[in-house]
Design a protein around this motif. Structure first.
Motif, PDB file in Angstrom:
ATOM      1  N   LEU A  22       0.805  -1.223   0.000  1.00  0.00           N
ATOM      2  CA  LEU A  22       0.000   0.000   0.000  1.00  0.00           C
ATOM      3  C   LEU A  22       0.838   1.272   0.000  1.00  0.00           C
ATOM      4  O   LEU A  22       0.286   2.371   0.050  1.00  0.00           O
ATOM      5  CB  LEU A  22      -0.912   0.005   1.243  1.00  0.00           C
ATOM      6  CG  LEU A  22      -1.767  -1.248   1.446  1.00  0.00           C
ATOM      7  CD1 LEU A  22      -2.449  -1.195   2.805  1.00  0.00           C
ATOM      8  CD2 LEU A  22      -2.797  -1.389   0.331  1.00  0.00           C
ATOM      9  N   ARG A  23       2.143   1.150  -0.086  1.00  0.00           N
ATOM     10  CA  ARG A  23       3.025   2.310   0.037  1.00  0.00           C
ATOM     11  C   ARG A  23       3.144   3.089  -1.273  1.00  0.00           C
ATOM     12  O   ARG A  23       2.963   2.555  -2.362  1.00  0.00           O
ATOM     13  CB  ARG A  23       4.421   1.868   0.465  1.00  0.00           C
ATOM     14  CG  ARG A  23       4.471   1.163   1.810  1.00  0.00           C
ATOM     15  CD  ARG A  23       5.862   0.631   2.090  1.00  0.00           C
ATOM     16  NE  ARG A  23       6.257  -0.380   1.113  1.00  0.00           N
ATOM     17  CZ  ARG A  23       7.478  -0.867   0.985  1.00  0.00           C
ATOM     18  NH1 ARG A  23       8.450  -0.415   1.763  1.00  0.00           N
ATOM     19  NH2 ARG A  23       7.746  -1.802   0.083  1.00  0.00           N
ATOM     20  N   ASP A  24       3.503   4.360  -1.144  1.00  0.00           N
ATOM     21  CA  ASP A  24       3.866   5.162  -2.299  1.00  0.00           C
ATOM     22  C   ASP A  24       5.215   4.682  -2.838  1.00  0.00           C
ATOM     23  O   ASP A  24       5.977   3.995  -2.148  1.00  0.00           O
ATOM     24  CB  ASP A  24       3.968   6.633  -1.911  1.00  0.00           C
ATOM     25  CG  ASP A  24       2.604   7.323  -1.832  1.00  0.00           C
ATOM     26  OD1 ASP A  24       1.576   6.638  -2.013  1.00  0.00           O
ATOM     27  OD2 ASP A  24       2.584   8.546  -1.596  1.00  0.00           O
ATOM     28  N   SER A  25       5.526   5.085  -4.068  1.00  0.00           N
ATOM     29  CA  SER A  25       6.758   4.619  -4.709  1.00  0.00           C
ATOM     30  C   SER A  25       8.000   5.055  -3.946  1.00  0.00           C
ATOM     31  O   SER A  25       8.989   4.315  -3.878  1.00  0.00           O
ATOM     32  CB  SER A  25       6.821   5.115  -6.156  1.00  0.00           C
ATOM     33  OG  SER A  25       6.731   6.522  -6.210  1.00  0.00           O
ATOM     34  N   GLY A  26       7.976   6.254  -3.351  1.00  0.00           N
ATOM     35  CA  GLY A  26       9.129   6.711  -2.584  1.00  0.00           C
ATOM     36  C   GLY A  26       9.396   5.851  -1.374  1.00  0.00           C
ATOM     37  O   GLY A  26      10.556   5.605  -1.009  1.00  0.00           O
ATOM     38  N   GLU A  27       8.339   5.375  -0.727  1.00  0.00           N
ATOM     39  CA  GLU A  27       8.495   4.478   0.416  1.00  0.00           C
ATOM     40  C   GLU A  27       9.049   3.132  -0.031  1.00  0.00           C
ATOM     41  O   GLU A  27       9.900   2.536   0.642  1.00  0.00           O
ATOM     42  CB  GLU A  27       7.153   4.274   1.104  1.00  0.00           C
ATOM     43  CG  GLU A  27       6.550   5.518   1.735  1.00  0.00           C
ATOM     44  CD  GLU A  27       5.132   5.254   2.210  1.00  0.00           C
ATOM     45  OE1 GLU A  27       4.950   5.042   3.418  1.00  0.00           O
ATOM     46  OE2 GLU A  27       4.211   5.248   1.369  1.00  0.00           O
ATOM     47  N   ILE A  60      -0.486  -0.953  -4.744  1.00  0.00           N
ATOM     48  CA  ILE A  60      -1.703  -0.136  -4.717  1.00  0.00           C
ATOM     49  C   ILE A  60      -1.454   1.005  -3.726  1.00  0.00           C
ATOM     50  O   ILE A  60      -1.825   0.933  -2.554  1.00  0.00           O
ATOM     51  CB  ILE A  60      -2.934  -0.964  -4.309  1.00  0.00           C
ATOM     52  CG1 ILE A  60      -3.080  -2.188  -5.218  1.00  0.00           C
ATOM     53  CG2 ILE A  60      -4.204  -0.109  -4.358  1.00  0.00           C
ATOM     54  CD1 ILE A  60      -4.240  -3.098  -4.852  1.00  0.00           C
ATOM     55  N   PRO A  61      -0.783   2.064  -4.168  1.00  0.00           N
ATOM     56  CA  PRO A  61      -0.486   3.170  -3.248  1.00  0.00           C
ATOM     57  C   PRO A  61      -1.766   3.876  -2.815  1.00  0.00           C
ATOM     58  O   PRO A  61      -2.425   4.525  -3.623  1.00  0.00           O
ATOM     59  CB  PRO A  61       0.422   4.079  -4.069  1.00  0.00           C
ATOM     60  CG  PRO A  61       0.131   3.740  -5.501  1.00  0.00           C
ATOM     61  CD  PRO A  61      -0.236   2.284  -5.509  1.00  0.00           C
ATOM     62  N   VAL A  62      -2.116   3.728  -1.557  1.00  0.00           N
ATOM     63  CA  VAL A  62      -3.379   4.270  -1.062  1.00  0.00           C
ATOM     64  C   VAL A  62      -3.466   5.774  -1.299  1.00  0.00           C
ATOM     65  O   VAL A  62      -4.527   6.299  -1.661  1.00  0.00           O
ATOM     66  CB  VAL A  62      -3.551   3.940   0.434  1.00  0.00           C
ATOM     67  CG1 VAL A  62      -4.668   4.779   1.066  1.00  0.00           C
ATOM     68  CG2 VAL A  62      -3.850   2.458   0.612  1.00  0.00           C
ATOM     69  N   PHE A  63      -2.334   6.470  -1.130  1.00  0.00           N
ATOM     70  CA  PHE A  63      -2.348   7.923  -1.314  1.00  0.00           C
ATOM     71  C   PHE A  63      -1.952   8.336  -2.729  1.00  0.00           C
ATOM     72  O   PHE A  63      -1.633   9.504  -2.970  1.00  0.00           O
ATOM     73  CB  PHE A  63      -1.447   8.594  -0.278  1.00  0.00           C
ATOM     74  CG  PHE A  63      -1.969   8.467   1.132  1.00  0.00           C
ATOM     75  CD1 PHE A  63      -3.141   9.094   1.515  1.00  0.00           C
ATOM     76  CD2 PHE A  63      -1.294   7.702   2.074  1.00  0.00           C
ATOM     77  CE1 PHE A  63      -3.627   8.980   2.808  1.00  0.00           C
ATOM     78  CE2 PHE A  63      -1.774   7.584   3.368  1.00  0.00           C
ATOM     79  CZ  PHE A  63      -2.950   8.216   3.741  1.00  0.00           C
ATOM     80  N   LEU A 115      -8.682   2.509  -1.559  1.00  0.00           N
ATOM     81  CA  LEU A 115      -9.044   1.578  -0.482  1.00  0.00           C
ATOM     82  C   LEU A 115      -9.885   0.432  -1.047  1.00  0.00           C
ATOM     83  O   LEU A 115      -9.666  -0.736  -0.723  1.00  0.00           O
ATOM     84  CB  LEU A 115      -9.813   2.309   0.613  1.00  0.00           C
ATOM     85  CG  LEU A 115      -9.057   3.395   1.399  1.00  0.00           C
ATOM     86  CD1 LEU A 115     -10.008   4.114   2.348  1.00  0.00           C
ATOM     87  CD2 LEU A 115      -7.893   2.801   2.176  1.00  0.00           C
ATOM     88  N   GLY A 116     -10.840   0.780  -1.903  1.00  0.00           N
ATOM     89  CA  GLY A 116     -11.685  -0.254  -2.500  1.00  0.00           C
ATOM     90  C   GLY A 116     -10.898  -1.201  -3.384  1.00  0.00           C
ATOM     91  O   GLY A 116     -11.139  -2.414  -3.380  1.00  0.00           O
ATOM     92  N   ALA A 117      -9.952  -0.654  -4.147  1.00  0.00           N
ATOM     93  CA  ALA A 117      -9.132  -1.503  -5.015  1.00  0.00           C
ATOM     94  C   ALA A 117      -8.294  -2.476  -4.197  1.00  0.00           C
ATOM     95  O   ALA A 117      -8.127  -3.649  -4.580  1.00  0.00           O
ATOM     96  CB  ALA A 117      -8.224  -0.635  -5.885  1.00  0.00           C
ATOM     97  N   ALA A 118      -7.785  -2.012  -3.067  1.00  0.00           N
ATOM     98  CA  ALA A 118      -6.996  -2.901  -2.215  1.00  0.00           C
ATOM     99  C   ALA A 118      -7.848  -4.028  -1.654  1.00  0.00           C
ATOM    100  O   ALA A 118      -7.441  -5.197  -1.660  1.00  0.00           O
ATOM    101  CB  ALA A 118      -6.356  -2.101  -1.085  1.00  0.00           C
ATOM    102  N   VAL A 119      -9.050  -3.704  -1.168  1.00  0.00           N
ATOM    103  CA  VAL A 119      -9.942  -4.735  -0.622  1.00  0.00           C
ATOM    104  C   VAL A 119     -10.295  -5.753  -1.699  1.00  0.00           C
ATOM    105  O   VAL A 119     -10.289  -6.969  -1.457  1.00  0.00           O
ATOM    106  CB  VAL A 119     -11.210  -4.095  -0.031  1.00  0.00           C
ATOM    107  CG1 VAL A 119     -12.239  -5.169   0.322  1.00  0.00           C
ATOM    108  CG2 VAL A 119     -10.869  -3.272   1.212  1.00  0.00           C
ATOM    109  N   SER A 120     -10.588  -5.290  -2.908  1.00  0.00           N
ATOM    110  CA  SER A 120     -10.944  -6.207  -4.003  1.00  0.00           C
ATOM    111  C   SER A 120      -9.777  -7.130  -4.353  1.00  0.00           C
ATOM    112  O   SER A 120      -9.973  -8.328  -4.596  1.00  0.00           O
ATOM    113  CB  SER A 120     -11.362  -5.404  -5.241  1.00  0.00           C
ATOM    114  OG  SER A 120     -12.535  -4.664  -4.995  1.00  0.00           O
ATOM    115  N   THR A 121      -8.561  -6.582  -4.366  1.00  0.00           N
ATOM    116  CA  THR A 121      -7.387  -7.393  -4.689  1.00  0.00           C
ATOM    117  C   THR A 121      -7.136  -8.442  -3.616  1.00  0.00           C
ATOM    118  O   THR A 121      -6.808  -9.603  -3.914  1.00  0.00           O
ATOM    119  CB  THR A 121      -6.158  -6.484  -4.840  1.00  0.00           C
ATOM    120  OG1 THR A 121      -6.411  -5.517  -5.857  1.00  0.00           O
ATOM    121  CG2 THR A 121      -4.924  -7.290  -5.214  1.00  0.00           C
TER     122      THR A 121
END
Length: 204
Positions: free
Chosen positions: A63-68, A86-89, A116-122
């Motif tokens: 769920l992290r951004d690319s920099g993280e 799937i970067p939440v932000f 958030l929805g995309a993460a739950v679906s995945t």
């Protein structure tokens, strides 16, 4: 026996535990061997990867951004793993204006509901084969998504809040040492160390 203790050797990850093992309102129980949550692999990402595969996980939802993600090179490189970024932000975390976790959660829910929805679906699509979801600490983005899933599965709200707040007990000095390697957490500006580990239930 706790849900994590059902694994012979839990992975070497901070804040690792199942998203499960809890009773539902109608007396059933959410399985504790399909979906897991954790912080990002930090100290030994290759070892964490091997441990996760050995625990039966075949899908990673990062769920992290690319920099993280750039801070943990070598994580999740394994032929048996499928990794979903799937970067939440939406790669905007560094630019979001927030001083408190309440404000961060406001951004998450009000502006990034699609992520958030995309993460739950995945997670739902890969659950039968074993899924690990994580962000950096495994408490904010991961905590919200875990809470959403447990709510859908009809787990009592108080149980969900207890599970959410467990992160601030599990993220201790060893996590801060890994997160702020080379720095004394006590010397960090503002509330950096607090925000890195706090997960009070009132945030939900």
């Amino acid at each position: 026996m706790t849900p994590t203790e059902t694994l012979a050797t839990p992975p070497a990850l901070h804040n690792f535990r199942p998203v499960g093992g809890f009773a539902t309102r109608d007396g059933r129980r959410v399985r504790a061997d399909r979906v897991f949550r954790s912080a990002a692999p930090m100290r030994e990402p290759a070892t964490a990867t091997t441990d996760v595969v050995g625990s039966g996980v075949r899908t990673i939802v990062d769920l992290r951004d690319s920099g993280e993600r750039a801070r943990t090179p070598g994580a999740w490189q394994h032929d048996e793993l499928t990794v979903h970024h799937i970067p939440v932000f939406d790669d905007q975390l560094r630019d979001l204006p927030f001083d408190t976790l309440d404000e961060l959660y406001g951004h998450m829910v009000n502006s990034f509901g699609g992520q958030l929805g995309a993460a739950v679906s995945t997670i739902a699509a890969g659950a039968n084969d074993g899924v690990l979801l994580h962000c950096t600490a495994g408490k904010d983005r991961t905590g919200v998504i875990s809470a959403l899933m447990l709510d859908v599965l009809d787990v009592d709200r108080n149980t969900i809040l207890d599970d959410f707040s467990a992160s601030q007990r599990l993220l201790g000095a060893d996590y801060l040492a890994d997160l702020f390697a080379g720095h004394d957490p006590a010397s960090l500006p503002g509330m950096a160390a607090h925000k890195a580990t706090a997960s009070p239930p009132e945030l939900l």
